[in-house]
Enzyme design. Structure first.
Site, short mmCIF file in Angstrom:
data_model
loop_
_atom_site.label_atom_id
_atom_site.label_comp_id
_atom_site.label_asym_id
_atom_site.label_seq_id
_atom_site.Cartn_x
_atom_site.Cartn_y
_atom_site.Cartn_z
N ASP A 213 -79.74 27.59 28.66
CA ASP A 213 -80.75 28.62 28.99
C ASP A 213 -81.73 28.32 27.82
OD1 ASP A 213 -82.30 30.28 30.98
OD2 ASP A 213 -81.64 32.04 29.79
N GLU A 275 -82.74 23.50 29.11
CA GLU A 275 -84.12 24.11 29.80
C GLU A 275 -85.46 23.89 28.60
OE1 GLU A 275 -85.99 28.08 32.13
OE2 GLU A 275 -84.53 27.97 30.54
C1 NOJ Z 1 -84.68 30.92 31.91
C2 NOJ Z 1 -83.65 31.43 33.39
O1 NOJ Z 1 -84.38 30.22 34.41
C3 NOJ Z 1 -84.56 32.54 33.92
O2 NOJ Z 1 -84.42 32.83 34.92
C4 NOJ Z 1 -83.99 33.64 33.13
O3 NOJ Z 1 -85.50 34.87 32.81
C5 NOJ Z 1 -84.77 33.10 31.39
N1 NOJ Z 1 -84.65 31.72 31.17
C6 NOJ Z 1 -84.05 34.41 30.20
O4 NOJ Z 1 -82.71 33.52 30.47
#
Ligand code: NOJ
Ligand code: CA
Length: 538
Positions: A213, A275
């Site tokens: 993440d 990500e």
């Molecule tokens: C990216 C995640 O995909 C999202 O759903 C989340 O709100 C944020 N990161 C914070 O963790």
């Protein structure tokens, strides 16, 4: 899914790890399948649908966070990194899921959330307990500016200041997302140390890797300086300069190098997917000693040149001769792509054509649950929305609930067969007409189309080179060749004809082949052709 041998262009052989070219399927755990009829998806629910996923033709699943969590941000607020949220099951349920997936030769990726914890995490609770508690150094606590305002002008991704006050000490703490998600201070060695333990923990439980993440955010700039204000080119109003980097510090690469060393101790290959969406940053992360993949998100407005540009930018972002992008159209944070592409029958026709375009490219693919059913963004009544993005924006942002509505499994059943209880987010009327069982029986459904394309892709895997060649095509049409596969997509609202050799493998909608070597492409359509095989083809 064993590694298999490939021949390089010079005839040399190398082993291709299982994940190259693989199709990943993102499971939003709360909304996928509910095993105990409480209206909430869970791990045994996932286990019960693994045959469905195998039949769909995917290679791996990525499960969104299933840790104990107060669910202030859909589980991305983790209170305990070593356990399973009781709503979702137990550690034994996770082991069972992994075992069953592996029996079916499906891989399982866990979502790792290293940028922030939940405010309920014992570290943060300890940090709040006293102004001199040593756990405070694991987060970003700071004094207000002399005028009493927050320590700097950084903003939360969900709106408002990125700082909230700890009333007891008067200090402020940083949260790039919701206030219930305090950011960890990665400059403190206790933090990387703990995450190395966490990384090992789920690998030892059989996980095949991680989706990381907000992978570029872990370290914040050390001076914590205000973002300079610049004039917004659209509104003319002062706004923070987004080019001023507050994250993406070089030290983050050492963390991924350390994780890679851990992963290298496991066989077969384990994967790290960051990500990271910005193509211009990816080549610093996708390296043999760091991450394997990042997301190549294609969300350009429907148009041939925009899509080609988006694809090319991502292709050039992947360095080296064998690295290739991980194509993505949807996830749990985005408006579902059928809706983005115009919705209704036009959106679905474009989504089919887009699938053909992206699935033929070199690289991996990430699907998001429900896209194989052609689901559109659901309209969730405001009073039932749960996303902090919606709540914190005071309703200005619709938020992400519309792409998180539970999946319809059975036609004619209450709650479309997801659960006997009311689902945690309401389903739109008629949602069950899109159910898996309804589509499985209909030859021209989106589900059957996905299965067909995935099966063909699997058949072609390993035969196709990593390079592709764009071919001349009328404006509004894209055509490329990748070895013996030709892909043609018509972005226009009218029919066109393109010269085409070979045999039609799949088309959407079913296409008519002209006898004089031309392919007729209706509006918003696409096709795969075998351009060397002649009538019997591949
Ligand atoms: C990216 C995640 O995909 C999202 O759903 C989340 O709100 C944020 N990161 C914070 O963790
Ligand atoms: Ca449940």
């Amino acid at each position: 899914m064993q590694p298999y041998e490939l021949k390089g262009q010079g005839g040399e052989a190398w082993t291709r790890p299982w994940w190259r070219g693989a199709v990943f399927y993102e499971i939003y755990v709360r909304s996928f399948a509910d095993s105990n009829d409480d209206g909430i998806g869970d791990l045994p629910g996932i286990s019960s649908k693994l045959e469905y996923l195998k039949g769909l033709g995917i290679d791996a699943i990525w499960i969104t966070p299933f840790y104990p969590s107060p669910q202030k941000d859909g589980g991305y607020d983790v209170a305990d990194y070593y356990d399973v949220n009781p709503e979702y099951g137990t550690l034994a349920d996770f082991s069972h899921l992994v075992d069953r997936a592996h029996e079916l030769r499906l891989k399982v990726l866990v979502d790792l959330v290293p940028n922030h914890t939940s405010e309920q995490h014992p570290w943060f609770q300890a940090a709040l307990s006293a102004p001199n508690d040593p756990h405070r150094a694991r987060y970003y606590f700071a004094d207000a500016k002399p005028d009493g305002s927050p320590p700097n002008n950084w903003e939360s991704a969900f709106g408002g200041s990125a700082w909230s006050q700890d009333k007891r000490s008067g200090q402020w703490y940083l949260h790039l997302f919701a206030p219930e998600q305090p950011d960890l201070n990665w400059w403190n060695p206790a933090v990387p140390r703990e995450f190395e333990r966490i990384v090992k923990f789920w690998l030892d439980k059989g996980a095949d890797g991680y989706r990381i993440d907000v992978a570029s955010a872990l370290f914040k700039r050390k001076d914590m300086a205000d973002r300079p204000m610049v004039k917004d080119p659209l509104t003319g109003l002062p706004s923070p300069d987004l080019k001023f980097k507050i994250i993406d510090q070089p030290e983050v690469h050492d963390v991924y190098r350390a994780w890679r060393r851990i992963l290298n101790q496991y066989e077969p290959a384990r994967v790290l997917v960051g990500e990271i969406f910005d193509p211009s940053r990816q080549s610093r992360y996708i390296l043999p000693d760091q991450l394997d993949m990042a997301f190549a998100l294609v969300r350009a407005p429907w148009g041939a040149s925009l899509w080609k540009r988006s694809i090319e930018v991502d292709r050039h972002a992947s360095p080296g001769p064998i690295a290739a992008p991980s194509w993505t159209q949807s996830n749990h944070d985005l408006i579902r792509h059928v809706t983005r592409l115009g919705g209704g029958s036009m959106g679905r026709a474009r989504a089919r054509a887009a699938l053909l375009l992206l699935m033929g490219l070199p690289g991996q693919v990430f699907l998001y649950q429900g896209e194989e059913l052609g689901l559109e963004e659901a309209n969730v009544p405001p009073e039932q929305r749960q996303d902090p993005f919606y709540i914190r924006s005071g309703g200005k942002e619709a938020g992400r609930d519309g792409c998180r509505v539970p999946l319809p499994w059975h036609k004619g059943q209450p709650n479309a067969g997801f659960s006997k209880a009311a689902p945690w987010l309401p389903m739109p009327a008629g949602w069950d007409s899109l159910a898996v069982d309804a589509q499985a029986e209909s030859a021209d459904s989106m589900l059957v189309f996905y299965k067909r394309v995935l099966a063909l892709r699997r058949r072609l895997a390993g035969m196709l080179p990593n390079r592709l060649k764009w071919c001349p095509a009328p404006e509004g049409v894209l055509v490329y060749e990748r070895g013996q596969l030709s892909v043609a997509v018509n972005f226009l609202a009218r029919q066109v004809e393109v010269p085409a050799r070979g045999r039609l493998l799949v088309g959407s909608p079913p296409l008519v082949r002209h006898q004089d070597g031309k392919l007729t492409l209706p509006a918003n359509s696409g096709a795969w052709l075998d351009n060397v095989g002649g009538p019997d083809g591949l």
